[in-house]
Design an enzyme around this catalytic site. Structure first.
Site, mmCIF file in Angstrom:
data_model
loop_
_atom_site.group_PDB
_atom_site.id
_atom_site.type_symbol
_atom_site.label_atom_id
_atom_site.label_comp_id
_atom_site.label_asym_id
_atom_site.label_seq_id
_atom_site.Cartn_x
_atom_site.Cartn_y
_atom_site.Cartn_z
ATOM 1 N N HIS A 6 -24.438 -14.206 -9.568
ATOM 2 C CA HIS A 6 -25.079 -13.771 -8.317
ATOM 3 C C HIS A 6 -26.549 -13.442 -8.523
ATOM 4 O O HIS A 6 -27.067 -13.441 -9.643
ATOM 5 C CB HIS A 6 -24.335 -12.567 -7.719
ATOM 6 C CG HIS A 6 -24.323 -11.349 -8.611
ATOM 7 N ND1 HIS A 6 -25.385 -10.487 -8.707
ATOM 8 C CD2 HIS A 6 -23.366 -10.852 -9.436
ATOM 9 C CE1 HIS A 6 -25.101 -9.507 -9.539
ATOM 10 N NE2 HIS A 6 -23.877 -9.707 -10.010
ATOM 11 N N CYS A 57 -20.708 -9.172 -14.668
ATOM 12 C CA CYS A 57 -21.123 -10.352 -13.909
ATOM 13 C C CYS A 57 -22.373 -10.982 -14.518
ATOM 14 O O CYS A 57 -23.004 -10.417 -15.413
ATOM 15 C CB CYS A 57 -21.390 -9.983 -12.451
ATOM 16 S SG CYS A 57 -19.895 -9.642 -11.500
#
Length: 303
Positions: free
Chosen positions: A177, A193
């Protein structure tokens, strides 16, 4: 060869030479007025740790205007299937193989030691524009322990840590992301992440499709060939990689000698030693052809 897009300095490299494992080139730039070293890094699509390792003598926050900064823009491709996305954790760099003849690369942030980014092979299962963030209980507990309160849902907007684009992986809870804190890209700062610069995730989001393969690797040492010369690229190993941290020289030599068994060459031991001592992520030549004199490291950082 490469070309730069108008939105970012992420480069697209040709893979037309099957005998070459290196892409890009390192080069020097000058610090502009009021720039930090991190401003220079972002302008050239380089992560924070990458530029610091390549320029240890340059002040991160107050580099003098006009100071020369080396951009470590050359990379050995990771040892993996050249398909889809490859993330090399110690390098904190993502490679997207657009096709068998083209690759794009981006700096990333990965999980801290206590929030590891997992190794292995997975795929993209969902693409989300303007995602909401639903913090897991573990993250909320960690924040509470330091006196912070995180809501159950963070809607799209400038305070959303996922940024404007997210690619959800088949690994539950893990995403690739964007971010609302771009200067942290290129560090171990996430909860597992993979975080990209806003301009890079926008570009990648538009390029990749659902079911794109993702390989997450742990390769602090990379080797590859260019014009018949073997190159070595060494990055500081991640903290939990005890084998490499315990004896990097032995770890690297095992990889090098495995390659030399397949493709014999004359090794330049001094270059190997220097690359392992520096661990600055810059590829250096470590072999020479039998009919050539010894080859010094052709790298301005080692002058």
């Amino acid at each position: 060869m490469f070309c730069l897009s108008q939105k970012s300095l992420a480069a697209t490299y040709s893979l037309s030479d099957p005998d070459s494992d290196l892409i890009g080139a390192g080069y020097w730039v000058s610090v502009q007025e009021s720039e930090t070293l991190l401003d220079v890094a972002r302008r050239h699509d380089i992560g924070q740790e990458e530029i610091l390792l390549a320029n240890p003598e340059v002040d991160r926050w107050l580099p003098p205007p006009g100071a020369r900064v080396f951009i470590p823009g050359q990379h050995i491709l990771p040892a993996g299937e050249r398909k889809g996305l490859i993330l090399n954790l110690p390098e904190m760099r993502l490679y997207y193989f657009v096709s068998a003849e083209e690759v794009v690369t981006y700096p990333v942030s990965i999980g801290r030691m206590d929030w590891k980014t997992p190794l292995g092979k997975t795929r993209i299962v969902r693409k989300q524009k303007s995602p909401s963030w639903y913090p897991p209980e573990s993250v909320k507990k960690e924040a509470a322990a330091s006196g912070e309160v995180i809501p159950n849902v963070v809607p799209p907007g400038p305070d959303n840590p996922l940024g404007k684009y997210a690619l959800r992986l088949a690994l539950p809870g893990y995403l690739i992301h964007g971010t609302n804190k771009p200067y942290g890209v290129g560090m171990r700062v996430t909860h597992g992440c993979v975080r990209l610069l806003p301009e890079d995730i926008e570009e990648l989001y538009q390029k990749v499709s659902i079911n794109t393969q993702v390989q997450i690797l742990n390769q602090p040492v990379k080797i590859g060939w260019l014009d018949g010369i073997l190159y070595l690229e060494v990055h500081p190993p991640i903290e939990e990689h005890l084998e490499a941290r315990g004896n990097m020289m032995r770890y690297a030599l095992e990889i090098i000698y495995q390659e030399l068994e397949k493709h014999p060459a004359i090794l330049i031991g001094s270059n190997v030693r220097q690359a392992i001592e520096e661990q600055n992520g810059v590829p250096v030549p470590i072999s020479r052809k039998t009919d050539e004199p010894p080859m010094p490291i052709n790298n301005p950082l080692f002058d």
